[in-house]
Design a protein around this motif. Structure first.
Motif, mmCIF file in Angstrom:
data_model
loop_
_atom_site.group_PDB
_atom_site.id
_atom_site.type_symbol
_atom_site.label_atom_id
_atom_site.label_comp_id
_atom_site.label_asym_id
_atom_site.label_seq_id
_atom_site.Cartn_x
_atom_site.Cartn_y
_atom_site.Cartn_z
ATOM 1 N N ILE A 102 48.123 44.208 42.575
ATOM 2 C CA ILE A 102 46.465 44.030 42.327
ATOM 3 C C ILE A 102 46.048 43.744 43.686
ATOM 4 C CG2 ILE A 102 44.850 42.888 41.017
ATOM 5 C CD1 ILE A 102 46.890 42.664 38.672
ATOM 6 N N GLU A 103 46.517 42.447 44.198
ATOM 7 C CA GLU A 103 45.852 42.113 45.588
ATOM 8 C C GLU A 103 45.897 43.218 46.655
ATOM 9 O OE1 GLU A 103 46.349 37.806 47.746
ATOM 10 O OE2 GLU A 103 48.165 39.017 47.423
ATOM 11 N N GLY A 104 47.054 44.038 46.645
ATOM 12 C CA GLY A 104 46.909 45.167 47.799
ATOM 13 C C GLY A 104 46.132 46.252 47.321
ATOM 14 N N LEU A 105 45.791 46.644 45.981
ATOM 15 C CA LEU A 105 44.971 47.485 45.608
ATOM 16 C C LEU A 105 43.342 47.004 45.683
ATOM 17 C CD1 LEU A 105 46.659 48.597 42.228
ATOM 18 C CD2 LEU A 105 46.576 50.031 44.279
ATOM 19 N N MET A 106 43.132 45.799 45.719
ATOM 20 C CA MET A 106 41.752 45.253 45.609
ATOM 21 C C MET A 106 41.579 45.465 47.284
ATOM 22 S SD MET A 106 40.881 44.854 42.756
ATOM 23 C CE MET A 106 38.902 44.134 43.436
ATOM 24 N N HIS A 107 42.414 45.271 48.485
ATOM 25 C CA HIS A 107 42.296 45.376 49.641
ATOM 26 C C HIS A 107 41.988 46.756 49.983
ATOM 27 C CE1 HIS A 107 42.728 44.426 53.904
ATOM 28 N NE2 HIS A 107 43.401 45.439 53.787
ATOM 29 N N THR A 145 28.941 45.083 44.689
ATOM 30 C CA THR A 145 30.315 45.183 44.727
ATOM 31 C C THR A 145 31.239 44.250 45.389
ATOM 32 O OG1 THR A 145 29.900 46.872 46.275
ATOM 33 C CG2 THR A 145 29.786 47.715 44.368
ATOM 34 N N GLU A 146 30.533 43.844 46.328
ATOM 35 C CA GLU A 146 31.369 42.944 47.229
ATOM 36 C C GLU A 146 31.532 41.510 46.428
ATOM 37 O OE1 GLU A 146 31.629 41.235 51.849
ATOM 38 O OE2 GLU A 146 29.657 42.252 51.109
ATOM 39 N N GLU A 147 30.355 41.190 45.586
ATOM 40 C CA GLU A 147 30.588 39.920 44.850
ATOM 41 C C GLU A 147 31.637 40.123 43.719
ATOM 42 O OE1 GLU A 147 30.330 36.316 43.100
ATOM 43 O OE2 GLU A 147 29.469 37.043 44.918
ATOM 44 N N ILE A 148 31.531 41.336 43.013
ATOM 45 C CA ILE A 148 32.772 41.716 42.142
ATOM 46 C C ILE A 148 34.133 41.600 42.655
ATOM 47 C CG2 ILE A 148 33.618 43.388 40.570
ATOM 48 C CD1 ILE A 148 30.792 44.359 40.264
ATOM 49 N N LEU A 149 34.202 42.005 44.101
ATOM 50 C CA LEU A 149 35.560 42.120 44.836
ATOM 51 C C LEU A 149 35.961 40.895 44.981
ATOM 52 C CD1 LEU A 149 35.220 45.245 47.043
ATOM 53 C CD2 LEU A 149 36.729 44.942 45.260
ATOM 54 N N HIS A 150 35.111 40.069 45.247
ATOM 55 C CA HIS A 150 35.359 38.508 45.597
ATOM 56 C C HIS A 150 35.868 37.917 44.384
ATOM 57 C CE1 HIS A 150 35.037 34.739 47.311
ATOM 58 N NE2 HIS A 150 34.287 34.286 46.384
ATOM 59 N N ARG A 151 35.268 38.108 43.324
ATOM 60 C CA ARG A 151 35.522 37.259 42.198
ATOM 61 C C ARG A 151 37.023 37.910 41.617
ATOM 62 N NH1 ARG A 151 30.240 36.525 38.102
ATOM 63 N NH2 ARG A 151 29.048 35.544 39.744
ATOM 64 N N VAL A 152 37.243 39.261 41.771
ATOM 65 C CA VAL A 152 38.673 39.646 41.225
ATOM 66 C C VAL A 152 39.846 38.792 42.218
ATOM 67 C CG1 VAL A 152 40.224 41.683 41.159
ATOM 68 C CG2 VAL A 152 37.555 41.793 40.339
ATOM 69 N N VAL A 153 39.314 38.765 43.553
ATOM 70 C CA VAL A 153 40.537 38.560 44.379
ATOM 71 C C VAL A 153 40.502 37.011 44.153
ATOM 72 C CG1 VAL A 153 40.816 37.709 46.710
ATOM 73 C CG2 VAL A 153 40.133 40.097 46.267
ATOM 74 N N ASP A 154 39.323 36.218 43.788
ATOM 75 C CA ASP A 154 39.668 34.698 43.550
ATOM 76 C C ASP A 154 40.603 34.531 42.452
ATOM 77 O OD1 ASP A 154 38.716 31.961 44.178
ATOM 78 O OD2 ASP A 154 37.618 32.171 42.215
ATOM 79 N N SER A 155 40.339 35.384 41.467
ATOM 80 C CA SER A 155 41.184 35.397 40.090
ATOM 81 C C SER A 155 42.324 35.582 40.376
ATOM 82 C CB SER A 155 40.511 36.143 38.913
ATOM 83 O OG SER A 155 39.133 35.991 38.561
ATOM 84 N N VAL A 156 42.511 36.407 41.109
ATOM 85 C CA VAL A 156 44.022 36.691 41.481
ATOM 86 C C VAL A 156 44.637 35.683 42.041
ATOM 87 C CG1 VAL A 156 45.668 38.231 43.046
ATOM 88 C CG2 VAL A 156 44.048 39.217 41.650
ATOM 89 N N ASN A 157 43.972 34.871 42.923
ATOM 90 C CA ASN A 157 44.587 33.693 43.746
ATOM 91 C C ASN A 157 44.769 32.590 42.870
ATOM 92 O OD1 ASN A 157 44.519 35.009 46.318
ATOM 93 N ND2 ASN A 157 42.377 34.393 46.824
ATOM 94 N N ARG A 158 43.838 32.334 41.931
ATOM 95 C CA ARG A 158 44.193 31.321 41.005
ATOM 96 C C ARG A 158 45.461 31.575 40.222
ATOM 97 N NH1 ARG A 158 38.381 31.401 40.357
ATOM 98 N NH2 ARG A 158 38.787 32.343 38.135
#
Length: 377
Positions: A171-176, A192-205
């Protein structure tokens, strides 16, 4: 006077006919002078085999060799009564569990002998032993069940962390890749950048939670490491932590004042580092946006503990939150990163090592944690 109305005769008949207890009298040297029917019932001796003999004959052989009969007489004379539960011997050599009461007798304040009452409570002891054996069996069964549950938990955590690691990385790679594609198509806007940021933040958590679960499992299996022969230097561990501690970019620098009145501690280095790292990073993360960040780290001897204090002037914790402070995965400030297991682990490690943790905090004023480590150095 009619014998039926003679108190001495009534008492004599009463004692003589009791069969559930062996009751006899002795002179001052422990020589048996009188007996009742209970002696024959409990011990198997006839009157001519019993009267005139030293009462030590009723003790197990090893007790006689240790001179226990004379010890009992001496103790009864000194204390006014000797009372115990112990093994005694029958005529046939068999042992029974007895309740024993040995009392000195006086006439006109002169010591003239002893009385002894012995009861057979072997059945009671057997029942108690069976109950204790049953309780031990239940305890062993529960321990076996707990071991199985812990093994299942270990297996689950290992499987979960292993099986989830790969999809999370995907998921992390696909988001990149998605971000690069959106940029290439000029489709990356603020929304869209805010949505991407939130998804990446959730993945990190999610990744941090998996790491924390593994760490908790390791802690539960190896809590005995808290009791350690390691001798550590508090200042040295603190300086290592500060070299590795990275402050989030959006936070101010903190001024940290140290006062190590005690600098040596006997404790697991790994566990101490984990404890101090958790509390220092929390003090930095939860600083107040309205004032400069000041943290005071100090140690002192407060027998039987070495007390380590971490005091800050940050956001603080209200009374309701303090009641849930050490609950696993409980978080009180959502603006800062974290999974809410740090204080849970700190408390478990400290208590397992014979220490404790206390907190004083006031909302929007600051917090002080006091860590009590057993003072063994």
């Amino acid at each position: 006077m009619d014998s039926l109305h003679n108190p001495d005769k009534i008492n004599s008949y009463f004692i003589e006919q009791i069969k559930d207890y062996a009751i006899f009298a002795m002179d001052t040297e422990g020589i048996i002078t009188t007996w009742n029917k209970g002696v024959e019932q409990l011990k198997g001796y006839k009157e001519n085999e019993f009267v005139g003999k030293f009462f030590g004959m009723l003790f197990p052989d090893e007790y006689q060799q240790a001179d226990m009969p004379k010890v009992e007489l001496k103790s009864a004379l000194e204390d006014g009564l000797y009372e115990t539960k112990d093994w005694r011997k029958r005529k046939d050599g068999s042992l029974f569990w007895a309740t024993i009461k040995l009392t000195p007798i006086y006439e006109n304040e002169k010591h003239i002998g002893f009385t002894k009452i012995t009861g057979d409570i072997t059945e009671q002891k057997e029942l108690q032993d069976k109950l204790a054996e049953r309780q031990q069996s239940v305890l062993e069964l529960k321990n076996t069940e707990l071991e199985r549950i812990n093994l299942d938990l270990d297996t689950f955590i290992y499987t979960a962390s292993h099986d989830l690691h790969s999809p999370i990385l995907n998921i992390e790679g696909l988001m990149h890749i998605l971000k690069n594609e959106l940029e290439a198509a000029n489709a990356l806007n603020s929304a869209t950048e805010e949505i991407l940021h939130r998804v990446v933040d959730s993945v990190n958590r999610f990744k941090r939670t998996i790491v924390d679960l593994t760490e908790i499992n390791s802690m539960h299996k190896g809590l005995s490491e808290s009791v350690s022969d390691e001798v550590i230097t508090i200042k040295e561990v603190y300086e290592e932590i500060m070299a590795d501690l990275h402050k989030p970019a959006n936070l101010k620098d903190c001024f940290i004042h140290t006062d190590f009145q005690v600098n040596i501690l006997k404790f697991s280095r790994k566990n101490f580092r984990s404890i101090l790292y958790n509390l220092l990073s929390n003090a930095i993360k939860f600083q107040s946006p309205d004032r400069e960040c000041i943290i005071t780290l100090s140690s002192r001897l407060e027998e039987p503990y070495v007390v380590l204090s971490i005091r800050d002037n940050g956001m603080g914790i209200n009374g309701r939150q303090q009641k849930e402070l050490y609950t696993m995965f409980k978080r009180f400030h959502n603006h800062a990163e974290g999974t809410g297991i740090g204080l849970y682990m700190v408390k478990r490690i400290l208590e397992n090592a014979g220490g404790k943790i206390e907190v004083e905090s006031e909302e929007d004023k600051g917090t002080e944690f006091r860590l009590y480590f057993p003072a063994e150095v």
